[in-house]
Write an enzyme that holds these catalytic residues in place. Structure first.
Site, PDB file in Angstrom:
ATOM      1  N   TYR A 109     -15.997  20.770 -11.160  1.00 55.32           N
ATOM      2  CA  TYR A 109     -16.287  19.288 -11.589  1.00 55.32           C
ATOM      3  C   TYR A 109     -17.546  18.966 -10.534  1.00 55.32           C
ATOM      4  O   TYR A 109     -17.303  19.020  -9.319  1.00 55.32           O
ATOM      5  CB  TYR A 109     -15.212  18.312 -11.409  1.00 55.32           C
ATOM      6  CG  TYR A 109     -15.238  16.801 -11.748  1.00 55.32           C
ATOM      7  CD1 TYR A 109     -15.942  16.894 -13.009  1.00 55.32           C
ATOM      8  CD2 TYR A 109     -15.203  15.950 -10.771  1.00 55.32           C
ATOM      9  CE1 TYR A 109     -15.867  15.423 -13.484  1.00 55.32           C
ATOM     10  CE2 TYR A 109     -15.417  14.608 -11.355  1.00 55.32           C
ATOM     11  CZ  TYR A 109     -16.090  14.556 -12.498  1.00 55.32           C
ATOM     12  OH  TYR A 109     -15.937  12.913 -12.733  1.00 55.32           O
ATOM     13  N   ASP A 168      -7.503  21.964  -9.589  1.00 51.11           N
ATOM     14  CA  ASP A 168      -7.849  20.811 -10.272  1.00 51.11           C
ATOM     15  C   ASP A 168      -7.278  20.981 -11.757  1.00 51.11           C
ATOM     16  O   ASP A 168      -7.867  21.907 -12.341  1.00 51.11           O
ATOM     17  CB  ASP A 168      -9.291  20.671 -10.363  1.00 51.11           C
ATOM     18  CG  ASP A 168      -9.753  19.115 -11.218  1.00 51.11           C
ATOM     19  OD1 ASP A 168      -8.767  18.697 -12.173  1.00 51.11           O
ATOM     20  OD2 ASP A 168     -10.817  18.814 -11.004  1.00 51.11           O
ATOM     21  N   ARG A 209       0.907  -1.272   0.072  1.00 51.36           N
ATOM     22  CA  ARG A 209      -0.153   0.037   0.054  1.00 51.36           C
ATOM     23  C   ARG A 209       0.763   1.216   0.105  1.00 51.36           C
ATOM     24  O   ARG A 209       0.517   2.138  -0.541  1.00 51.36           O
ATOM     25  CB  ARG A 209      -1.073   0.007   1.106  1.00 51.36           C
ATOM     26  CG  ARG A 209      -2.202   1.085   1.291  1.00 51.36           C
ATOM     27  CD  ARG A 209      -3.054   0.675   2.200  1.00 51.36           C
ATOM     28  NE  ARG A 209      -2.413   1.126   3.746  1.00 51.36           N
ATOM     29  CZ  ARG A 209      -2.670   0.128   4.808  1.00 51.36           C
ATOM     30  NH1 ARG A 209      -3.192  -0.928   4.516  1.00 51.36           N
ATOM     31  NH2 ARG A 209      -2.063   0.574   5.723  1.00 51.36           N
ATOM     32  N   LYS A 246      -8.110  11.090 -17.573  1.00 55.95           N
ATOM     33  CA  LYS A 246      -8.130  11.929 -18.967  1.00 55.95           C
ATOM     34  C   LYS A 246      -6.719  11.823 -19.481  1.00 55.95           C
ATOM     35  O   LYS A 246      -6.244  10.940 -20.176  1.00 55.95           O
ATOM     36  CB  LYS A 246      -8.335  13.374 -18.523  1.00 55.95           C
ATOM     37  CG  LYS A 246      -9.478  13.418 -17.351  1.00 55.95           C
ATOM     38  CD  LYS A 246     -10.716  12.913 -17.995  1.00 55.95           C
ATOM     39  CE  LYS A 246     -12.162  12.618 -17.091  1.00 55.95           C
ATOM     40  NZ  LYS A 246     -12.448  13.812 -16.144  1.00 55.95           N
TER      41      LYS A 246
HETATM   42  C1  LIG Z   1     -13.022  13.610 -14.904  1.00 56.82           C
HETATM   43  C2  LIG Z   1     -12.539  14.655 -13.843  1.00 56.82           C
HETATM   44  C3  LIG Z   1     -12.592  14.270 -12.507  1.00 56.82           C
HETATM   45  C4  LIG Z   1     -12.630  12.983 -11.868  1.00 56.82           C
HETATM   46  O1  LIG Z   1     -11.800  12.120 -12.658  1.00 56.82           O
HETATM   47  P1  LIG Z   1     -12.336  10.507 -12.359  1.00 56.82           P
HETATM   48  O2  LIG Z   1     -10.994  10.044 -12.761  1.00 56.82           O
HETATM   49  O3  LIG Z   1     -13.423  10.382 -13.373  1.00 56.82           O
HETATM   50  O4  LIG Z   1     -12.731  10.412 -10.916  1.00 56.82           O
HETATM   51  C5  LIG Z   1     -12.073  15.520 -11.609  1.00 56.82           C
HETATM   52  N1  LIG Z   1     -11.893  16.867 -12.205  1.00 56.82           N
HETATM   53  C6  LIG Z   1     -12.016  16.922 -13.666  1.00 56.82           C
HETATM   54  C7  LIG Z   1     -11.942  18.502 -14.047  1.00 56.82           C
HETATM   55  C8  LIG Z   1     -12.484  15.899 -14.179  1.00 56.82           C
HETATM   56  O5  LIG Z   1     -12.589  16.138 -15.684  1.00 56.82           O
END
Ligand SMILES: *Cc1c(COP(=O)(O)O)cnc(C)c1O
Length: 397
Positions: free
Chosen positions: A117, A189, A62, A214
């Site tokens: 988000y 973010d 972990r 992403k």
């Molecule tokens: C997709 C996304 C998230 C969350 O990511 P996941 O891997 O789907 O949990 C957070 N912030 C932004 C801006 C996103 O586009």
């Protein structure tokens, strides 16, 4: 090539070189270019003395493996010298929730930009509220005006630049300077631009988060999140990760690293194709506005130009006012643009959205139905032809 512990020398290389060379310990990898995918929980200690002293680089699955180490070193090389550590999480949302739980406590106040988000908002209004943290939302264009919203117990300010549906561009250095003067941490973010195009830790952000699902993964085949922190915030983040037991699966760690190696060329293409499609869409009669901060006409362009070195392939368009069935007819006609959530993979996507479903601090009145587009790695002429077919059905509906 840079050895894994030669960080100073590695940092003097250009970032696309670092993305290729960082985190590679050729000797430990028996000469192979890539690290092994270590599936492991138990780490055996050779002697009782080693066990008592927790001696050894790895102690428990972990807490890290040779695979996570290779990914973390590469992410640190990407973030730059301000980065004191990178945590790995099983999704982007888990990275956000972990970072917030790591820095907040009952009685604290959290400021979050209104274009955040949506699941982040749900986490703040749900679990954080239950744990005694109060969240309030602010206009992403607030700038130094955030001063008025800071309370003595404001512990953190969360921004997203730009918002991943509406693309307003917050002034992060302005927000950070005021937040820091009041003793609050700044969390960003940074999924849209990635650290390749937005050096958020250098612009005053303390904790920079990416949904690595992403662009880092880049192939729509993993769920993953990363939490990069500066020296001020890393001890808290590291403790939070440890206490919560957050870790990511070894195959996904490997795929995140593999994606990272080609991030620079993929993102350059998403930038080029995205901008070309945005300009083409700006000239279409069916489109009344394109929300893309790299367009000169965009209200966020000056900030984008100052704080970003590139754009990704994600932006939105506002269509001429027409009933939903015309928009649905457009979407149903598209062949190359798939309909689905997430983005950052090699494929193009289109989804309708309405910020009015959740916004509380700002009004959303775009003047027509809105679509978010992700421009993938297909040929742009083919993408234009696909949208032209869509517009024909939109006009006929
Ligand atoms: C997709 C996304 C998230 C969350 O990511 P996941 O891997 O789907 O949990 C957070 N912030 C932004 C801006 C996103 O586009």
């Amino acid at each position: 090539m840079a050895s894994s512990n030669d960080r100073g020398a590695a940092m003097r290389q250009k970032v696309d070189t670092r993305l290729v060379t960082a985190g590679r310990d050729t000797k430990a990898q028996h000469g192979f270019v890539n690290p092994p995918v270590v599936h492991g929980s138990t780490v055996l200690y050779p002697t009782a003395d080693d066990l008592h002293a927790h001696r050894g680089e790895f102690q428990y699955g972990r807490h890290g493996t040779p695979t996570t180490k290779a990914l973390q070193e590469t992410l640190m090389a990407l973030e730059g010298p301000q980065c004191a550590g990178v945590g790995l999480a099983p999704s982007g949302l888990a990275a956000i929730s972990t970072a917030l739980l790591a820095v907040l406590k009952a009685g604290d106040h959290l400021l979050v930009c209104d274009n955040v988000y949506r699941p982040t908002r749900n986490f703040c209004n749900g679990l954080l509220a239950r744990y005694g943290v109060e969240t309030s939302y602010f206009d992403p264009l607030i700038g130094t005006g955030i001063e008025q919203l800071l309370k003595p117990n404001t512990r953190a300010v969360l921004v997203e630049a730009p918002g991943s549906q509406s693309f307003e561009m917050p002034d992060i250095p302005a927000i950070a300077s005021v937040a820091h003067a009041h003793g609050a941490l700044v969390i960003d973010d940074n999924t849209w631009a990635t650290p390749l195009y937005h050096r958020s830790l250098e612009l005053g952000v303390d904790i920079s988060i990416q949904a690595a699902t992403k662009y880092i993964g880049g192939h729509s085949d993993i769920m993953f999140g990363t939490i990069s922190a500066n020296a001020k915030a890393w001890p808290l983040v590291a403790e939070g990760i440890r206490l919560l037991g957050v870790c990511a699966g070894p195959d996904d760690v490997f795929l995140a690293l593999r994606g990272l190696r080609t991030l620079s060329v993929r993102l350059a293409q998403h930038h080029r194709s995205g901008l070309e499609m945005a300009r083409w869409l700006s000239a279409r009669p069916e489109v009344i506005r394109v929300l893309h901060p790299a367009l000169e006409s965009d209200p966020g362009h000056a900030i984008w130009k100052r704080d970003f070195t590139g754009a990704s392939g994600l932006f939105s368009i506002v269509l001429q006012p027409k009933p939903q069935k015309a928009v649905d007819a457009l979407l149903d006609t598209l062949k190359l643009f798939g309909m689905g959530y997430s983005w950052g993979g090699f494929e193009s996507l289109a989804i309708p959205f309405d910020c009015n479903e959740y916004r509380t601090a700002t009004k959303w009145a775009p003047g027509g139905p809105t679509l978010r587009l992700h421009i993938g790695l297909e040929n742009v002429e083919d993408l234009k032809a696909d949208l032209e077919h869509g517009f024909a059905t939109f006009n006929a509906a």
